[in-house]
Design a protein around this motif. Structure first.
Motif, PDB file in Angstrom:
ATOM      1  N   LEU A  13       2.088 -49.588  10.955  1.00 38.51           N
ATOM      2  CA  LEU A  13       1.894 -48.672  12.078  1.00 38.51           C
ATOM      3  C   LEU A  13       0.849 -49.204  13.046  1.00 38.51           C
ATOM      4  O   LEU A  13       1.035 -49.158  14.260  1.00 38.51           O
ATOM      5  CB  LEU A  13       1.482 -47.283  11.564  1.00 38.51           C
ATOM      6  CG  LEU A  13       2.553 -46.526  10.783  1.00 38.51           C
ATOM      7  CD1 LEU A  13       1.938 -45.289  10.131  1.00 38.51           C
ATOM      8  CD2 LEU A  13       3.715 -46.147  11.677  1.00 38.51           C
ATOM      9  N   ASP A  18       7.632 -50.040  12.989  1.00 43.95           N
ATOM     10  CA  ASP A  18       8.150 -49.001  12.116  1.00 43.95           C
ATOM     11  C   ASP A  18       8.087 -49.541  10.690  1.00 43.95           C
ATOM     12  O   ASP A  18       8.669 -50.584  10.394  1.00 43.95           O
ATOM     13  CB  ASP A  18       9.594 -48.676  12.502  1.00 43.95           C
ATOM     14  CG  ASP A  18      10.198 -47.559  11.684  1.00 43.95           C
ATOM     15  OD1 ASP A  18       9.907 -47.464  10.468  1.00 43.95           O
ATOM     16  OD2 ASP A  18      10.982 -46.793  12.245  1.00 43.95           O
ATOM     17  N   PHE A  25       7.638 -50.428  17.946  1.00 43.03           N
ATOM     18  CA  PHE A  25       7.732 -49.151  18.635  1.00 43.03           C
ATOM     19  C   PHE A  25       7.797 -49.399  20.137  1.00 43.03           C
ATOM     20  O   PHE A  25       7.227 -50.379  20.633  1.00 43.03           O
ATOM     21  CB  PHE A  25       6.522 -48.265  18.307  1.00 43.03           C
ATOM     22  CG  PHE A  25       6.529 -47.727  16.902  1.00 43.03           C
ATOM     23  CD1 PHE A  25       7.486 -46.811  16.490  1.00 43.03           C
ATOM     24  CD2 PHE A  25       5.567 -48.137  15.997  1.00 43.03           C
ATOM     25  CE1 PHE A  25       7.493 -46.318  15.192  1.00 43.03           C
ATOM     26  CE2 PHE A  25       5.565 -47.647  14.702  1.00 43.03           C
ATOM     27  CZ  PHE A  25       6.530 -46.737  14.301  1.00 43.03           C
ATOM     28  N   SER A  29       5.216 -45.158  22.845  1.00 47.08           N
ATOM     29  CA  SER A  29       4.993 -44.551  21.535  1.00 47.08           C
ATOM     30  C   SER A  29       3.505 -44.311  21.297  1.00 47.08           C
ATOM     31  O   SER A  29       2.665 -45.103  21.710  1.00 47.08           O
ATOM     32  CB  SER A  29       5.530 -45.478  20.446  1.00 47.08           C
ATOM     33  OG  SER A  29       5.106 -45.057  19.176  1.00 47.08           O
ATOM     34  N   TYR A  31       2.018 -44.878  18.699  1.00 49.75           N
ATOM     35  CA  TYR A  31       1.549 -46.004  17.890  1.00 49.75           C
ATOM     36  C   TYR A  31       1.244 -47.234  18.731  1.00 49.75           C
ATOM     37  O   TYR A  31       0.762 -48.231  18.215  1.00 49.75           O
ATOM     38  CB  TYR A  31       2.566 -46.348  16.804  1.00 49.75           C
ATOM     39  CG  TYR A  31       2.711 -45.233  15.801  1.00 49.75           C
ATOM     40  CD1 TYR A  31       1.688 -44.950  14.910  1.00 49.75           C
ATOM     41  CD2 TYR A  31       3.857 -44.453  15.760  1.00 49.75           C
ATOM     42  CE1 TYR A  31       1.798 -43.920  14.004  1.00 49.75           C
ATOM     43  CE2 TYR A  31       3.977 -43.428  14.850  1.00 49.75           C
ATOM     44  CZ  TYR A  31       2.950 -43.165  13.975  1.00 49.75           C
ATOM     45  OH  TYR A  31       3.068 -42.143  13.077  1.00 49.75           O
ATOM     46  N   LEU A  40      -5.996 -46.229  13.170  1.00 49.30           N
ATOM     47  CA  LEU A  40      -5.240 -46.738  12.023  1.00 49.30           C
ATOM     48  C   LEU A  40      -5.965 -47.906  11.364  1.00 49.30           C
ATOM     49  O   LEU A  40      -5.999 -48.007  10.130  1.00 49.30           O
ATOM     50  CB  LEU A  40      -3.830 -47.149  12.457  1.00 49.30           C
ATOM     51  CG  LEU A  40      -2.906 -45.979  12.768  1.00 49.30           C
ATOM     52  CD1 LEU A  40      -1.659 -46.470  13.492  1.00 49.30           C
ATOM     53  CD2 LEU A  40      -2.524 -45.236  11.498  1.00 49.30           C
TER      54      LEU A  40
END
Length: 65
Positions: A13, A18, A25, A29, A31, A40
């Motif tokens: 991530l 994905d 992504f 997105s 992310y 993250l």
């Protein structure tokens, strides 16, 4: 869930992929947003340092398993 598997998912991530498919992504997105990616990586570092701390801890010989 195993810690190693959770770390793999968080790393994917954070890398903007994905975890299930490995696909990137899209640019819009969440992310792909800088703050999300930083969060993250902080979570990943905390998870990995927790694992290192456990591995460094001596095991008591009389401790029940």
């Amino acid at each position: 869930m195993e810690t190693q598997k959770a770390a793999e998912i968080i790393r994917a991530l954070a890398d903007g992929r994905d975890p299930a498919t490995g696909e990137a992504f899209p640019p819009g997105s969440p992310y792909q947003q800088a703050e999300t990616v930083r969060a993250l990586f902080v979570a990943l570092e905390a998870l990995e340092s927790r694992g290192r701390a456990r591995a460094d801890r001596p095991v008591a010989p009389n401790r029940p398993k």
